[in-house]
Design a protein around this motif. Structure first.
Motif, PDB file in Angstrom:
ATOM      1  N   VAL A  35     -13.417  -5.404   3.745  1.00  0.00           N
ATOM      2  CA  VAL A  35     -12.843  -4.082   3.964  1.00  0.00           C
ATOM      3  C   VAL A  35     -11.746  -3.818   2.944  1.00  0.00           C
ATOM      4  CG1 VAL A  35     -11.488  -2.676   5.582  1.00  0.00           C
ATOM      5  CG2 VAL A  35     -13.453  -4.002   6.407  1.00  0.00           C
ATOM      6  N   ARG A  36     -10.906  -4.831   2.699  1.00  0.00           N
ATOM      7  CA  ARG A  36      -9.830  -4.693   1.712  1.00  0.00           C
ATOM      8  C   ARG A  36     -10.409  -4.360   0.340  1.00  0.00           C
ATOM      9  NH1 ARG A  36      -7.814  -9.447   2.231  1.00  0.00           N
ATOM     10  NH2 ARG A  36      -6.554  -8.892   4.024  1.00  0.00           N
ATOM     11  N   ARG A  38     -13.273  -2.915  -0.345  1.00  0.00           N
ATOM     12  CA  ARG A  38     -13.804  -1.548  -0.348  1.00  0.00           C
ATOM     13  C   ARG A  38     -12.682  -0.526  -0.467  1.00  0.00           C
ATOM     14  NH1 ARG A  38     -17.786  -2.889   4.217  1.00  0.00           N
ATOM     15  NH2 ARG A  38     -16.067  -2.138   5.479  1.00  0.00           N
ATOM     16  N   LEU A  39     -11.567  -0.764   0.257  1.00  0.00           N
ATOM     17  CA  LEU A  39     -10.441   0.163   0.184  1.00  0.00           C
ATOM     18  C   LEU A  39      -9.820   0.198  -1.211  1.00  0.00           C
ATOM     19  CD1 LEU A  39      -8.674  -0.522   3.594  1.00  0.00           C
ATOM     20  CD2 LEU A  39      -9.931   1.531   2.930  1.00  0.00           C
ATOM     21  N   VAL A  40      -9.700  -0.967  -1.824  1.00  0.00           N
ATOM     22  CA  VAL A  40      -9.151  -1.036  -3.183  1.00  0.00           C
ATOM     23  C   VAL A  40     -10.062  -0.284  -4.139  1.00  0.00           C
ATOM     24  CG1 VAL A  40      -8.679  -2.605  -5.114  1.00  0.00           C
ATOM     25  CG2 VAL A  40      -7.825  -3.145  -2.825  1.00  0.00           C
ATOM     26  N   ILE A  42     -12.139   2.224  -3.449  1.00  0.00           N
ATOM     27  CA  ILE A  42     -12.027   3.665  -3.196  1.00  0.00           C
ATOM     28  C   ILE A  42     -10.735   4.204  -3.798  1.00  0.00           C
ATOM     29  CG2 ILE A  42     -11.704   5.410  -1.401  1.00  0.00           C
ATOM     30  CD1 ILE A  42     -13.586   3.671   0.372  1.00  0.00           C
ATOM     31  N   ALA A  43      -9.631   3.487  -3.566  1.00  0.00           N
ATOM     32  CA  ALA A  43      -8.340   3.929  -4.111  1.00  0.00           C
ATOM     33  C   ALA A  43      -8.389   3.976  -5.630  1.00  0.00           C
ATOM     34  CB  ALA A  43      -7.225   3.002  -3.631  1.00  0.00           C
ATOM     35  N   GLU A  46     -10.272   6.904  -6.982  1.00  0.00           N
ATOM     36  CA  GLU A  46      -9.526   8.153  -6.849  1.00  0.00           C
ATOM     37  C   GLU A  46      -8.247   8.162  -7.685  1.00  0.00           C
ATOM     38  OE1 GLU A  46     -10.655  10.829  -5.291  1.00  0.00           O
ATOM     39  OE2 GLU A  46     -12.477   9.767  -4.692  1.00  0.00           O
ATOM     40  N   ILE A  50      -3.436   0.697  -3.857  1.00  0.00           N
ATOM     41  CA  ILE A  50      -3.180   0.551  -2.421  1.00  0.00           C
ATOM     42  C   ILE A  50      -1.686   0.728  -2.134  1.00  0.00           C
ATOM     43  CG2 ILE A  50      -3.186  -1.130  -0.518  1.00  0.00           C
ATOM     44  CD1 ILE A  50      -5.916   0.112  -1.038  1.00  0.00           C
ATOM     45  N   PHE A  54      -0.216   3.211   0.631  1.00  0.00           N
ATOM     46  CA  PHE A  54       0.303   2.645   1.874  1.00  0.00           C
ATOM     47  C   PHE A  54       1.690   2.036   1.750  1.00  0.00           C
ATOM     48  CE2 PHE A  54      -4.360   2.343   2.247  1.00  0.00           C
ATOM     49  CZ  PHE A  54      -4.531   3.149   3.352  1.00  0.00           C
TER      50      PHE A  54
END
Length: 104
Positions: A35-36, A38-40, A42-43, A46, A50, A54
């Protein structure tokens, strides 16, 4: 994989539970890492990090050095934060001052 739990000894059952708990923790760590990542991704896609999204999170809670020591049991210390330990309150009630309990 079917396991006949009724045929296991108490020790075998305890070992199985320990192994299952360990595997569950491993799976949670693996999932969190996925999950981490995937979030990295996506960030980054864009144009952000992170940290920008956050904020900074401390890696760990820092331990605070003890400030006071129990004169009757030198292994007991207190940082001065949180609720006063019983030994600290008892020492104050005997007439000692906070300064008398400071670690120097």
């Amino acid at each position: 994989m079917a396991i006949d739990l009724d045929s296991l000894t108490s020790q075998q059952l305890a070992d199985l539970i320990a192994q299952a708990n360990q595997r569950q923790q491993e799976m949670q760590r693996e999932h969190a890492a996925e999950v981490r990542a995937r979030l990295v991704a996506i960030a980054r896609k864009e144009g952000f990090t992170i940290e920008e999204l956050f904020g900074q999170f401390p890696a760990r809670k820092r331990t605070v050095k003890p400030k006071y020591r129990n004169p009757l049991a030198p292994g007991e210390t207190w940082s001065g934060r949180g609720k006063q330990p019983r030994w600290f309150s008892a020492a104050l009630s005997t007439g000692l001052l906070e300064e008398d309990l400071l670690i120097r």
